[in-house]
Design a protein around this motif. Structure first.
Motif, PDB file in Angstrom:
ATOM      1  N   THR A 180       0.808  -1.209   0.000  1.00  0.00           N
ATOM      2  CA  THR A 180       0.000   0.000   0.000  1.00  0.00           C
ATOM      3  C   THR A 180       0.851   1.273   0.000  1.00  0.00           C
ATOM      4  OG1 THR A 180      -0.134   0.141   2.409  1.00  0.00           O
ATOM      5  CG2 THR A 180      -1.817  -1.183   1.282  1.00  0.00           C
ATOM      6  N   ILE A 181       2.164   1.130   0.174  1.00  0.00           N
ATOM      7  CA  ILE A 181       3.034   2.296   0.171  1.00  0.00           C
ATOM      8  C   ILE A 181       3.029   2.912  -1.234  1.00  0.00           C
ATOM      9  CG2 ILE A 181       5.420   3.084   0.377  1.00  0.00           C
ATOM     10  CD1 ILE A 181       5.824   0.863   2.450  1.00  0.00           C
ATOM     11  N   ARG A 182       2.680   4.190  -1.308  1.00  0.00           N
ATOM     12  CA  ARG A 182       2.604   4.820  -2.615  1.00  0.00           C
ATOM     13  C   ARG A 182       3.888   5.594  -2.899  1.00  0.00           C
ATOM     14  NH1 ARG A 182       1.627  10.168  -3.221  1.00  0.00           N
ATOM     15  NH2 ARG A 182       1.325  11.438  -1.343  1.00  0.00           N
ATOM     16  N   LYS A 183       4.159   5.778  -4.182  1.00  0.00           N
ATOM     17  CA  LYS A 183       5.324   6.541  -4.592  1.00  0.00           C
ATOM     18  C   LYS A 183       4.862   7.808  -5.294  1.00  0.00           C
ATOM     19  CE  LYS A 183       8.523   2.668  -4.934  1.00  0.00           C
ATOM     20  NZ  LYS A 183       9.596   2.020  -5.714  1.00  0.00           N
ATOM     21  N   GLY A 184       5.617   8.868  -5.109  1.00  0.00           N
ATOM     22  CA  GLY A 184       5.267  10.140  -5.712  1.00  0.00           C
ATOM     23  C   GLY A 184       6.498  10.989  -5.937  1.00  0.00           C
ATOM     24  N   ARG A 185       6.273  12.259  -6.179  1.00  0.00           N
ATOM     25  CA  ARG A 185       7.351  13.172  -6.576  1.00  0.00           C
ATOM     26  C   ARG A 185       8.476  13.266  -5.540  1.00  0.00           C
ATOM     27  NH1 ARG A 185       7.764  18.694  -5.900  1.00  0.00           N
ATOM     28  NH2 ARG A 185       5.684  18.751  -4.971  1.00  0.00           N
ATOM     29  N   LYS A 186       8.136  13.189  -4.261  1.00  0.00           N
ATOM     30  CA  LYS A 186       9.138  13.359  -3.211  1.00  0.00           C
ATOM     31  C   LYS A 186       9.539  12.042  -2.554  1.00  0.00           C
ATOM     32  CE  LYS A 186       7.990  18.164  -2.140  1.00  0.00           C
ATOM     33  NZ  LYS A 186       7.689  19.139  -1.080  1.00  0.00           N
ATOM     34  N   PHE A 187       9.190  10.941  -3.174  1.00  0.00           N
ATOM     35  CA  PHE A 187       9.484   9.629  -2.581  1.00  0.00           C
ATOM     36  C   PHE A 187      10.986   9.438  -2.376  1.00  0.00           C
ATOM     37  CE2 PHE A 187      10.441   5.105  -2.828  1.00  0.00           C
ATOM     38  CZ  PHE A 187       9.543   4.559  -1.932  1.00  0.00           C
ATOM     39  N   ASP A 188      11.771   9.673  -3.419  1.00  0.00           N
ATOM     40  CA  ASP A 188      13.223   9.485  -3.317  1.00  0.00           C
ATOM     41  C   ASP A 188      13.834  10.452  -2.308  1.00  0.00           C
ATOM     42  OD1 ASP A 188      13.156   7.457  -5.177  1.00  0.00           O
ATOM     43  OD2 ASP A 188      13.666   8.758  -6.867  1.00  0.00           O
ATOM     44  N   GLN A 189      13.269  11.635  -2.230  1.00  0.00           N
ATOM     45  CA  GLN A 189      13.738  12.644  -1.276  1.00  0.00           C
ATOM     46  C   GLN A 189      13.507  12.158   0.159  1.00  0.00           C
ATOM     47  OE1 GLN A 189      12.304  16.532  -2.389  1.00  0.00           O
ATOM     48  NE2 GLN A 189      12.465  17.323  -0.305  1.00  0.00           N
ATOM     49  N   VAL A 190      12.338  11.598   0.402  1.00  0.00           N
ATOM     50  CA  VAL A 190      12.022  11.047   1.723  1.00  0.00           C
ATOM     51  C   VAL A 190      12.952   9.881   2.037  1.00  0.00           C
ATOM     52  CG1 VAL A 190      10.287   9.755   3.038  1.00  0.00           C
ATOM     53  CG2 VAL A 190       9.613  11.777   1.736  1.00  0.00           C
ATOM     54  N   LEU A 191      13.181   9.027   1.065  1.00  0.00           N
ATOM     55  CA  LEU A 191      14.022   7.854   1.262  1.00  0.00           C
ATOM     56  C   LEU A 191      15.459   8.238   1.607  1.00  0.00           C
ATOM     57  CD1 LEU A 191      13.105   4.923   1.074  1.00  0.00           C
ATOM     58  CD2 LEU A 191      14.149   4.807  -1.189  1.00  0.00           C
ATOM     59  N   GLU A 192      16.000   9.232   0.924  1.00  0.00           N
ATOM     60  CA  GLU A 192      17.371   9.654   1.190  1.00  0.00           C
ATOM     61  C   GLU A 192      17.489  10.290   2.572  1.00  0.00           C
ATOM     62  OE1 GLU A 192      21.323  10.421   1.210  1.00  0.00           O
ATOM     63  OE2 GLU A 192      20.163   9.018  -0.013  1.00  0.00           O
ATOM     64  N   LEU A 218       5.599  12.878   4.668  1.00  0.00           N
ATOM     65  CA  LEU A 218       6.286  11.633   5.017  1.00  0.00           C
ATOM     66  C   LEU A 218       5.273  10.521   5.289  1.00  0.00           C
ATOM     67  CD1 LEU A 218       9.363  11.353   7.338  1.00  0.00           C
ATOM     68  CD2 LEU A 218       7.544   9.672   7.430  1.00  0.00           C
ATOM     69  N   TYR A 219       4.260  10.825   6.105  1.00  0.00           N
ATOM     70  CA  TYR A 219       3.249   9.828   6.439  1.00  0.00           C
ATOM     71  C   TYR A 219       2.398   9.432   5.230  1.00  0.00           C
ATOM     72  CZ  TYR A 219       4.047   9.976  11.490  1.00  0.00           C
ATOM     73  OH  TYR A 219       4.590   9.856  12.748  1.00  0.00           O
ATOM     74  N   SER A 220       2.292  10.328   4.253  1.00  0.00           N
ATOM     75  CA  SER A 220       1.509   9.978   3.064  1.00  0.00           C
ATOM     76  C   SER A 220       2.201   8.887   2.258  1.00  0.00           C
ATOM     77  CB  SER A 220       1.288  11.220   2.187  1.00  0.00           C
ATOM     78  OG  SER A 220       2.478  11.605   1.514  1.00  0.00           O
ATOM     79  N   TYR A 221       3.527   8.832   2.378  1.00  0.00           N
ATOM     80  CA  TYR A 221       4.277   7.775   1.702  1.00  0.00           C
ATOM     81  C   TYR A 221       4.435   6.539   2.581  1.00  0.00           C
ATOM     82  CZ  TYR A 221       5.740  11.238  -1.798  1.00  0.00           C
ATOM     83  OH  TYR A 221       5.761  12.175  -2.792  1.00  0.00           O
ATOM     84  N   ARG A 233       8.326   1.413  10.428  1.00  0.00           N
ATOM     85  CA  ARG A 233       8.946   0.137  10.087  1.00  0.00           C
ATOM     86  C   ARG A 233       9.021  -0.065   8.582  1.00  0.00           C
ATOM     87  NH1 ARG A 233       4.974  -2.767  14.196  1.00  0.00           N
ATOM     88  NH2 ARG A 233       3.713  -1.224  13.118  1.00  0.00           N
ATOM     89  N   PHE A 234       7.958   0.345   7.875  1.00  0.00           N
ATOM     90  CA  PHE A 234       7.962   0.210   6.426  1.00  0.00           C
ATOM     91  C   PHE A 234       9.008   1.131   5.797  1.00  0.00           C
ATOM     92  CE2 PHE A 234       3.213  -0.997   6.700  1.00  0.00           C
ATOM     93  CZ  PHE A 234       3.559  -2.292   7.022  1.00  0.00           C
ATOM     94  N   LEU A 235       9.156   2.316   6.363  1.00  0.00           N
ATOM     95  CA  LEU A 235      10.171   3.238   5.861  1.00  0.00           C
ATOM     96  C   LEU A 235      11.563   2.658   6.080  1.00  0.00           C
ATOM     97  CD1 LEU A 235      11.175   5.887   4.709  1.00  0.00           C
ATOM     98  CD2 LEU A 235      10.730   6.970   6.929  1.00  0.00           C
ATOM     99  N   PHE A 236      11.796   2.096   7.263  1.00  0.00           N
ATOM    100  CA  PHE A 236      13.095   1.496   7.554  1.00  0.00           C
ATOM    101  C   PHE A 236      13.398   0.359   6.588  1.00  0.00           C
ATOM    102  CE2 PHE A 236      15.796  -1.667   9.621  1.00  0.00           C
ATOM    103  CZ  PHE A 236      16.868  -0.889  10.020  1.00  0.00           C
ATOM    104  N   MET A 237      12.410  -0.496   6.337  1.00  0.00           N
ATOM    105  CA  MET A 237      12.655  -1.628   5.464  1.00  0.00           C
ATOM    106  C   MET A 237      12.817  -1.210   4.010  1.00  0.00           C
ATOM    107  SD  MET A 237      13.183  -4.134   7.365  1.00  0.00           S
ATOM    108  CE  MET A 237      13.436  -5.282   6.020  1.00  0.00           C
TER     109      MET A 237
END
Length: 205
Positions: free
Chosen positions: A7-19, A49-52, A57-61
């Motif tokens: 259910t984790i969605r990806k969008g314009r700032k996804f990579d930014q959040v991940l980094e 952040l929460y929208s992604y 735990r999902f962010l960490f993984m």
């Protein structure tokens, strides 16, 4: 509604959040990383952040999966897969053991185990993205080494797994049971060199 990895969605700032998350997790670990710090490092709002990632735990993984993919690529790119088996195994083992005994590597393992009942897809996604790929690459190397007359292996996948377990001898159990917190370079070299010798005694020609 139950949240899953899918259910984790990806969008314009996804990579930014991940980094941003990678920077914070690598510095502070899973427990020490706060959502506020991650949002600040990523230069996004907590709402974004929460929208992604509705769950830390999902962010960490997701960070762990990405990092494992990078580690696998770095290892495969840096190791001369045309070299003789002892050299390939030595480099592979050192890279593998350094990663799994790092603070980050230990945290990945503990999260996968702790959440395996509620969120089995966390570990499954992580395994498929990195360890399974590297496992296949090493099995392919063993096939090439066999063709050159350097190894004799009947079950290549089993041989890859056996080598991985040999590389974990001594240091991994001590880390997991809290007998030690740090593994030195000398310890890694000792264990991996022993693993290579044992492996070659079984499969070398």
């Amino acid at each position: 509604m139950t949240t899953t990895v899918e259910t984790i969605r990806k969008g314009r700032k996804f990579d930014q959040v991940l980094e941003g998350a990678r920077q914070v997790f690598m510095a502070d670990g899973f427990e020490g990383a706060s959502v506020d710090d991650i949002a600040r490092a990523a230069n996004v709002s907590k709402a974004t952040l929460y929208s992604y990632f509705p769950d830390k735990r999902f962010l960490f993984m997701e960070v762990a999966t990405t990092e494992c993919q990078r580690q696998s690529r770095d290892a495969l790119d840096s190791i001369d897969m045309e070299a003789e088996p002892r050299e390939v195994l030595l480099q592979t083992g050192q890279h593998f053991l350094r990663f799994i005994t790092s603070k980050f590597g230990q945290q990945i393992f503990r999260i996968c185990v702790a959440e395996s009942d509620r969120f089995p897809e966390l570990g499954q996604k992580f395994y498929s993205s990195g360890p399974a790929v590297f496992r296949a690459e090493m099995a392919a190397y063993f096939e090439q080494a066999e063709a050159r007359g350097q190894l004799h292996i009947e079950d290549r996948i089993l041989a890859v797994d056996q080598f991985g377990e040999l590389c974990k001898a001594d240091v991994w159990p001590r880390l997991m049971f809290g007998m030690t917190k740090v593994v030195t370079t000398a310890e890694i070299d000792r264990v991996v060199e022993g693993a290579v010798e044992t492996f070659m005694a079984r499969y070398g020609v």
